[in-house]
Design an enzyme around this catalytic site. Sequence first.
Site, PDB file in Angstrom:
ATOM      1  N   SER A  92      19.772  42.019  67.847  1.00  0.00           N
ATOM      2  CA  SER A  92      18.455  41.501  67.471  1.00  0.00           C
ATOM      3  C   SER A  92      18.583  40.293  66.554  1.00  0.00           C
ATOM      4  O   SER A  92      19.136  40.385  65.451  1.00  0.00           O
ATOM      5  CB  SER A  92      17.637  42.587  66.781  1.00  0.00           C
ATOM      6  OG  SER A  92      16.484  41.997  66.212  1.00  0.00           O
ATOM      7  N   HIS A 129      18.112  40.033  71.815  1.00  0.00           N
ATOM      8  CA  HIS A 129      16.801  40.641  71.573  1.00  0.00           C
ATOM      9  C   HIS A 129      16.016  39.758  70.601  1.00  0.00           C
ATOM     10  O   HIS A 129      16.495  39.407  69.522  1.00  0.00           O
ATOM     11  CB  HIS A 129      17.026  42.034  70.977  1.00  0.00           C
ATOM     12  CG  HIS A 129      15.796  42.860  70.815  1.00  0.00           C
ATOM     13  ND1 HIS A 129      15.252  43.583  71.851  1.00  0.00           N
ATOM     14  CD2 HIS A 129      15.008  43.106  69.737  1.00  0.00           C
ATOM     15  CE1 HIS A 129      14.191  44.243  71.410  1.00  0.00           C
ATOM     16  NE2 HIS A 129      14.014  43.968  70.133  1.00  0.00           N
ATOM     17  N   ASP A 142      12.527  39.375  68.479  1.00  0.00           N
ATOM     18  CA  ASP A 142      11.398  40.133  67.926  1.00  0.00           C
ATOM     19  C   ASP A 142      10.302  39.196  67.441  1.00  0.00           C
ATOM     20  O   ASP A 142      10.463  38.534  66.407  1.00  0.00           O
ATOM     21  CB  ASP A 142      11.881  40.982  66.744  1.00  0.00           C
ATOM     22  CG  ASP A 142      12.731  42.150  67.183  1.00  0.00           C
ATOM     23  OD1 ASP A 142      12.242  42.958  67.988  1.00  0.00           O
ATOM     24  OD2 ASP A 142      13.888  42.260  66.718  1.00  0.00           O
ATOM     25  N   MET A 182       6.570  38.871  65.897  1.00  0.00           N
ATOM     26  CA  MET A 182       5.568  39.667  65.157  1.00  0.00           C
ATOM     27  C   MET A 182       4.427  38.771  64.708  1.00  0.00           C
ATOM     28  O   MET A 182       4.673  37.644  64.246  1.00  0.00           O
ATOM     29  CB  MET A 182       6.209  40.293  63.917  1.00  0.00           C
ATOM     30  CG  MET A 182       7.430  41.117  64.211  1.00  0.00           C
ATOM     31  SD  MET A 182       8.148  41.705  62.662  1.00  0.00           S
ATOM     32  CE  MET A 182       9.676  42.423  63.276  1.00  0.00           C
ATOM     33  N   HIS A 197      10.758  41.019  72.699  1.00  0.00           N
ATOM     34  CA  HIS A 197       9.965  42.169  72.247  1.00  0.00           C
ATOM     35  C   HIS A 197       8.778  41.633  71.467  1.00  0.00           C
ATOM     36  O   HIS A 197       8.922  41.180  70.335  1.00  0.00           O
ATOM     37  CB  HIS A 197      10.872  43.061  71.375  1.00  0.00           C
ATOM     38  CG  HIS A 197      10.178  44.219  70.748  1.00  0.00           C
ATOM     39  ND1 HIS A 197      10.731  44.922  69.690  1.00  0.00           N
ATOM     40  CD2 HIS A 197       8.993  44.826  71.025  1.00  0.00           C
ATOM     41  CE1 HIS A 197       9.912  45.908  69.343  1.00  0.00           C
ATOM     42  NE2 HIS A 197       8.845  45.859  70.125  1.00  0.00           N
ATOM     43  N   MET A 202       5.672  42.086  69.404  1.00  0.00           N
ATOM     44  CA  MET A 202       4.889  42.994  68.547  1.00  0.00           C
ATOM     45  C   MET A 202       3.627  42.246  68.145  1.00  0.00           C
ATOM     46  O   MET A 202       3.425  41.874  66.986  1.00  0.00           O
ATOM     47  CB  MET A 202       5.734  43.404  67.334  1.00  0.00           C
ATOM     48  CG  MET A 202       6.829  44.387  67.713  1.00  0.00           C
ATOM     49  SD  MET A 202       8.118  44.496  66.463  1.00  0.00           S
ATOM     50  CE  MET A 202       9.202  43.209  67.070  1.00  0.00           C
ATOM     51  N   MET A 212      10.812  52.743  70.487  1.00  0.00           N
ATOM     52  CA  MET A 212      11.036  52.382  69.086  1.00  0.00           C
ATOM     53  C   MET A 212      11.555  53.602  68.335  1.00  0.00           C
ATOM     54  O   MET A 212      10.909  54.663  68.332  1.00  0.00           O
ATOM     55  CB  MET A 212       9.737  51.902  68.431  1.00  0.00           C
ATOM     56  CG  MET A 212       9.193  50.584  68.936  1.00  0.00           C
ATOM     57  SD  MET A 212      10.378  49.235  68.923  1.00  0.00           S
ATOM     58  CE  MET A 212      10.804  49.125  67.183  1.00  0.00           C
ATOM     59  N   PHE A 216      10.028  45.751  60.873  1.00  0.00           N
ATOM     60  CA  PHE A 216      11.102  45.403  59.939  1.00  0.00           C
ATOM     61  C   PHE A 216      12.457  45.868  60.462  1.00  0.00           C
ATOM     62  O   PHE A 216      12.539  46.940  61.086  1.00  0.00           O
ATOM     63  CB  PHE A 216      10.852  46.070  58.571  1.00  0.00           C
ATOM     64  CG  PHE A 216       9.541  45.684  57.962  1.00  0.00           C
ATOM     65  CD1 PHE A 216       9.421  44.539  57.180  1.00  0.00           C
ATOM     66  CD2 PHE A 216       8.403  46.452  58.206  1.00  0.00           C
ATOM     67  CE1 PHE A 216       8.191  44.176  56.644  1.00  0.00           C
ATOM     68  CE2 PHE A 216       7.170  46.085  57.666  1.00  0.00           C
ATOM     69  CZ  PHE A 216       7.061  44.944  56.881  1.00  0.00           C
ATOM     70  N   ASP A 265      15.430  50.884  70.102  1.00  0.00           N
ATOM     71  CA  ASP A 265      15.353  49.812  69.110  1.00  0.00           C
ATOM     72  C   ASP A 265      15.035  50.364  67.725  1.00  0.00           C
ATOM     73  O   ASP A 265      13.943  50.889  67.505  1.00  0.00           O
ATOM     74  CB  ASP A 265      14.252  48.827  69.565  1.00  0.00           C
ATOM     75  CG  ASP A 265      14.139  47.603  68.684  1.00  0.00           C
ATOM     76  OD1 ASP A 265      14.950  47.435  67.769  1.00  0.00           O
ATOM     77  OD2 ASP A 265      13.203  46.812  68.946  1.00  0.00           O
ATOM     78  N   SER A 295      20.513  44.855  61.949  1.00  0.00           N
ATOM     79  CA  SER A 295      21.259  44.837  60.690  1.00  0.00           C
ATOM     80  C   SER A 295      22.679  45.360  60.856  1.00  0.00           C
ATOM     81  O   SER A 295      23.595  44.895  60.171  1.00  0.00           O
ATOM     82  CB  SER A 295      20.509  45.632  59.615  1.00  0.00           C
ATOM     83  OG  SER A 295      20.141  46.893  60.093  1.00  0.00           O
TER      84      SER A 295
END
Length: 214
Positions: A6, A31, A33, A35, A64, A66, A135, A141, A173, A196
């Site tokens: 990610s 990936h 993300d 948001m 992805h 969101m 998820m 986060f 994920d 992370s």
Amino acid sequence: MLVSPSLLSADFLNLKKDVEMINKSQADYLHIDVMDGVFVPNISFGFPVMDPVGRECTKPLDVHLMIVEPQKWISRVRDSGAEIMNVHQEACLHLHSCVQQIHNAGMKAGVTLCPATPVSTLVDIIEDLDLVLLMSVNPGFGGQPFIEHTVRKTEELKQLRDASGSKALIEIDGGVNLETGARLAQAGADILVAGSFVFGNENPAAVISSLKAL
Ligand code: DX5
Ligand code: ZN
């Protein structure tokens, strides 16, 4: 195991370096993300980041979203180079129509479920999907602890997928590391997202290889 690192946990002052690392690594996807601060309580980045990353990255983009009303952005997401467009079940009033439009735009369609949304909600759409993203944290986060019930949900989703004849890949994920990843592999996961755990390590390419070996 397929691995989708990610970008959310990458170094945003040195994105080119991290994308080059991904290109050279054993990662299967990148990936992405996105948001909007409405669907989730955080804002990440949008097309000004996705477009150059898409041009530089040699791995398929696993996007992805969101965001609310993701169907408004289908052609724009395709133009940024996405191979897979994941939309949240909870964000789509007309999910079947959204999946059809993603396919018509030439992308693979993924549907994402938040931790409180049951797998059974996919019964009438699983055959139309290329991917289901479960998820294992509440979206918004990186770096959150893994929610344990995801292992059981992965098993349930595999049963539903196999019984329906669907070819949808099962992607997980949030909170993925070697310990949770091994249990998810056992439960039937096809793709692991890791943010992370990959970028927090001094040797991210080696972490990607160790996840691939699960
Ligand atoms: C969270 C994102 C995840 C996140 C995962 O809303 O969807 O993709 O980057 O981060 P880790 O692997 O750190 O839990
Ligand atoms: Zn994600």
